[in-house]
Structure formats: C-alpha cells, structure tokens
Design a protein around this motif. Structure first.
Motif, PDB file in Angstrom:
ATOM      1  N   UNK A   1     -13.015   9.952 -53.291  1.00 52.45           N
ATOM      2  CA  UNK A   1     -12.308  10.050 -54.568  1.00 52.45           C
ATOM      3  C   UNK A   1     -12.637   8.766 -55.329  1.00 52.45           C
ATOM      4  N   UNK A   2     -13.303   8.935 -56.507  1.00 53.39           N
ATOM      5  CA  UNK A   2     -13.797   7.778 -57.244  1.00 53.39           C
ATOM      6  C   UNK A   2     -13.237   7.759 -58.667  1.00 53.39           C
ATOM      7  N   UNK A   3     -12.745   6.606 -59.130  1.00 50.35           N
ATOM      8  CA  UNK A   3     -12.297   6.498 -60.521  1.00 50.35           C
ATOM      9  C   UNK A   3     -13.464   6.639 -61.495  1.00 50.35           C
ATOM     10  N   UNK A   4     -13.178   7.218 -62.663  1.00 47.48           N
ATOM     11  CA  UNK A   4     -14.166   7.319 -63.729  1.00 47.48           C
ATOM     12  C   UNK A   4     -14.077   6.046 -64.565  1.00 47.48           C
ATOM     13  N   UNK A   5     -15.142   5.271 -64.548  1.00 49.20           N
ATOM     14  CA  UNK A   5     -15.123   3.951 -65.192  1.00 49.20           C
ATOM     15  C   UNK A   5     -14.809   4.044 -66.682  1.00 49.20           C
ATOM     16  N   UNK A   6     -15.372   5.029 -67.362  1.00 47.49           N
ATOM     17  CA  UNK A   6     -15.189   5.145 -68.808  1.00 47.49           C
ATOM     18  C   UNK A   6     -13.938   5.917 -69.212  1.00 47.49           C
TER      19      UNK A   6
ATOM     20  N   UNK B   1     -11.665   5.058 -53.946  1.00 48.81           N
ATOM     21  CA  UNK B   1     -10.340   4.589 -53.550  1.00 48.81           C
ATOM     22  C   UNK B   1      -9.861   5.325 -52.296  1.00 48.81           C
ATOM     23  N   UNK B   2     -10.597   6.365 -51.904  1.00 51.68           N
ATOM     24  CA  UNK B   2     -10.272   7.124 -50.700  1.00 51.68           C
ATOM     25  C   UNK B   2     -11.551   7.804 -50.232  1.00 51.68           C
ATOM     26  N   UNK B   3     -11.731   7.903 -48.921  1.00 54.30           N
ATOM     27  CA  UNK B   3     -12.919   8.545 -48.371  1.00 54.30           C
ATOM     28  C   UNK B   3     -12.551   9.385 -47.159  1.00 54.30           C
ATOM     29  N   UNK B   4     -13.264  10.516 -47.017  1.00 53.60           N
ATOM     30  CA  UNK B   4     -13.165  11.379 -45.845  1.00 53.60           C
ATOM     31  C   UNK B   4     -11.709  11.722 -45.530  1.00 53.60           C
TER      32      UNK B   4
ATOM     33  N   UNK C   1     -12.993  13.839 -57.666  1.00 52.99           N
ATOM     34  CA  UNK C   1     -12.767  14.162 -56.261  1.00 52.99           C
ATOM     35  C   UNK C   1     -13.984  14.943 -55.778  1.00 52.99           C
ATOM     36  N   UNK C   2     -14.757  14.352 -54.882  1.00 52.04           N
ATOM     37  CA  UNK C   2     -16.031  14.908 -54.449  1.00 52.04           C
ATOM     38  C   UNK C   2     -15.863  15.571 -53.085  1.00 52.04           C
ATOM     39  N   UNK C   3     -16.295  16.845 -53.006  1.00 47.67           N
ATOM     40  CA  UNK C   3     -16.083  17.638 -51.802  1.00 47.67           C
ATOM     41  C   UNK C   3     -17.248  17.515 -50.819  1.00 47.67           C
ATOM     42  N   UNK C   4     -16.972  17.991 -49.610  1.00 45.06           N
ATOM     43  CA  UNK C   4     -18.052  18.142 -48.630  1.00 45.06           C
ATOM     44  C   UNK C   4     -19.073  19.149 -49.164  1.00 45.06           C
ATOM     45  N   UNK C   5     -20.352  19.006 -48.798  1.00 43.01           N
ATOM     46  CA  UNK C   5     -21.386  19.882 -49.362  1.00 43.01           C
ATOM     47  C   UNK C   5     -21.470  21.249 -48.695  1.00 43.01           C
ATOM     48  N   UNK C   6     -20.335  21.886 -48.441  1.00 43.26           N
ATOM     49  CA  UNK C   6     -20.353  23.205 -47.818  1.00 43.26           C
ATOM     50  C   UNK C   6     -19.569  24.213 -48.649  1.00 43.26           C
ATOM     51  N   UNK C   7     -19.366  23.911 -49.937  1.00 41.26           N
ATOM     52  CA  UNK C   7     -18.649  24.833 -50.817  1.00 41.26           C
ATOM     53  C   UNK C   7     -19.609  25.927 -51.290  1.00 41.26           C
TER      54      UNK C   7
END
Length: 370
Positions: A54-59, A44-47, A66-72
């Motif tokens: 940011x992706x809804x959980x289907x179940x 529903x939102x990107x970058x 909320x998925x972060x950049x791969x630099x954490x």
C-alpha cells in the motif's frame, strides 16, 4: 486486453473516461493506470492480506494505491468495478455515510495484460490517530476498535479518553450503520474483527478498512481465531448470515468491554434503559439455532438507535450461552513449616560420670579428716 464491462446494469456514466462523482475531494476516472498515478511513495504496509503493498500517492496527499498480488483475473475486475460504482445506487445519506466511514475504492488500477493491478483508496482520516502511552513511551498511531473490547480502566491506562457506555454505544451505532449499508448492497464483508476498523474516541466514530475485498452474496470464509461462526460449517462460504454473527459478536464485545464469553453473559444480563431491544437482537444474532433467522444489520442498527425489535419471524430457538472461562485460582503461598524443637537424646554414660564425681568428692572429704 479488453477492459471488462461494468456489471449489474451500471450505465456509461460510470465508465473509465468519466470522473467519478466522489465527494472525497478528488474526481478521478474509475479506471486508471499506474503511470496516471505516479510517482508512488515508499509503502506504508506490505504483504498484508491480498495486498502486496500500500503506497501513498505523492501528488495526491491522503490517497493510496493498494497493489494486489498478481493472480487477479477478469472476475476480480468485474467485482471491483461493481464496488466502485455501488455508492451511486444508494440514497444520499447512505452514500455520504459510506464514504465518510470506509476507505471505499475510488478507481481500479490496470496495466496492459493485467486488469487488476490494484485500486485507489483514501487514507483513514487523522482523527483516527491518537497518542498511545505505554509506560515511559508513547506512539501516535491508528487506534483499532480492539480497544473498545477492553475496560474503561485499560483504555484510560494508555492515555485515551474513557468512552463510557455512551461512547461505546455511539461507536457501535456507526459500525452497525455501515454494516447495514453493505447488506443493503448485497455485499458480504466477512472480516468483521478487531483489526479491520479504527476508532476515534474524540469523535465517537469508526472507520472500516479493507472494504475493497467485499464480494456479492458470498465469499470464501477465511478462518479467524475467536471469530468462528458456529453455524457456518468449515469449508463453506461466508454469506450475509455469517456477517450477521460476526457483526453481533464485535458489537457485543465493544459494547460491554468484554473480550470472551463474558460478553455473551453481560449482554444477556443487561437491559439498557434507552435501548431495550439491543440485548434481544444481539442474542438472536449470536445464539440462534437457525442461522437464517439471525436478525439483519438494519434491525440491530434500529435497536441501537433506541427503536423496537420487529422480528420478521417468531423468536428463534436459542442455544445455551457459552460457558464462562474458569476463574483462575489465586496463587496462595504454602504456609511456612512450624519449626520443631529437637530434644537432645540422653547420653548413656551420664550416670556413671555422676557416680565417679561423687566418689572423688567422698575420697577428698575422708582424706581431709585425716
């Protein structure tokens, strides 16, 4: 990779294998993998900021990954675990307010080799969506608190209920209550601005987003146009004093419906009858010359609730109010030029023509007599 321990003395009951005591309707472990959450819906939102999606959980309707950049790194994992467990340290009333008024993270998402893939957060409740009308078109969307920094007429013009002062005050109380809770936890939010809070005109409440970016004590101060703290030098970290300035600025704009320096002047001129201390607290937050003498979010919250302003220091010295923007001069059309009547110039041959005509007449009369 070894999972990072929880910090600041959190006990084992907050560990990844034990469900969190979360009143928001889903008791999930505080650390989960992506496979635990699958399937994920379309984003529903990107970058946006630190998130790549940011992706809804289907179940699990009402929840988001909320998925972060791969630099954490591990430090980010420690910080996120601190945030997830922090509400357990609060009095029940504050914990309830925090969960109801923010998208507080419920779990850290990890994968092998990546301790911080993202976090699980609740979606903002539906009460923060309204139909916004623009001309012949309308759109149902989340209403940003930006709308409170406009006049009642502008708000009414898009089909939202007019808040009036009472509605503005109620929303600012909720916002400041959340800020006071964050400050009591020793967390810096920094991103107080129009786009990071939603407003419900019907419920007179607010909902704070992007709180998973809070950090203990200080954090990098990301430049935000029109929200720059004049006493936080460029290149230095944001801290609780930066938060106090930006919170005061946001409240001043929302309370007055003014977006620029008019908000400062309106606050200085107003003495709200049931909240006599609000002007003093806001002015000390906004124009004190010593950033460490800015009153706390809790002091502003108390003033908005009608309580006194109990300064812990003598009244701070203040700078002058910022100058008001120049009043645009109305465009007055230039007057039409007065038409001039042009007098014809005399013909130099006119006299000779008259003499000739008279001579012809005389000759005609003489010839007639003979």
């Amino acid at each position: 990779m070894t999972e990072p321990p929880l910090i600041d003395g959190a006990d084992d009951k907050a560990g990844g294998d034990v469900p969190a005591a979360d009143p928001r309707g889903w008791a999930l472990p505080r650390t989960v993998s992506l496979s635990d959450l699958a399937p994920l819906a379309e984003p529903i939102s990107e970058h946006n900021g630190q998130a790549i999606a940011v992706k809804p959980l289907t179940d699990h309707p009402g929840w988001l990954a909320k998925l972060y950049r791969p630099d954490q790194d591990l430090e980010d994992a420690h910080r996120l675990d601190l945030l997830i467990s922090a509400p357990d340290t609060l009095p029940e009333a504050d914990r309830t307010a925090l969960y109801a008024g923010t998208c507080w993270p419920a779990a850290r998402i990890h994968e092998p080799g990546n301790p911080v893939v993202g976090c699980v957060i609740p979606m903002a409740p539906g009460q923060y969506r309204s139909e916004l009308r623009r001309g012949a078109f309308s759109e149902r969307r989340f209403v940003e608190i930006d709308w409170l920094a406009k006049s009642d007429g502008s708000i009414r013009g898009v089909g939202l209920p007019t808040p009036g002062f009472a509605g503005r005050l109620a929303a600012c109380r909720r916002l400041t209550e959340l800020a006071a809770i964050l400050e009591s936890l020793g967390l810096v939010y920094s991103d107080w601005s129009f786009s990071n809070a939603f407003w419900s005109p019907d419920q007179r409440s607010v909902y704070l987003i992007d709180v998973d970016g809070c950090q203990p004590k200080k954090m990098p101060d990301v430049h935000q146009p029109n929200w720059t703290d004049p006493l936080t030098p460029p290149g230095t970290d944001a801290d609780k004093y930066t938060d106090r300035y930006r919170l005061g600025l946001l409240v001043a704009k929302c309370l007055t419906g003014q977006r620029d320096a008019h908000a400062f002047h309106t606050v200085a001129a107003c003495h709200w009858q049931d909240q006599p201390a609000v002007s003093e607290v806001l002015l000390d937050m906004l124009i004190a010359t010593d950033r460490e003498q800015r009153p706390s979010a809790a002091q502003l919250s108390q003033a908005l609730d009608g309580g006194p302003y109990l300064r812990t220091v003598p009244r701070p010295a203040r700078t002058a109010l910022p100058p008001l923007p120049p009043i645009p001069r109305p465009l007055v059309p230039a007057p039409e030029p007065t038409p001039t009547v042009k007098t014809p110039e005399p013909n130099p041959h006119t006299g000779w023509i008259l003499v000739l005509v008279l001579a012809v007449i005389v000759l005609f009369v003489i010839a007639s007599n003979h």
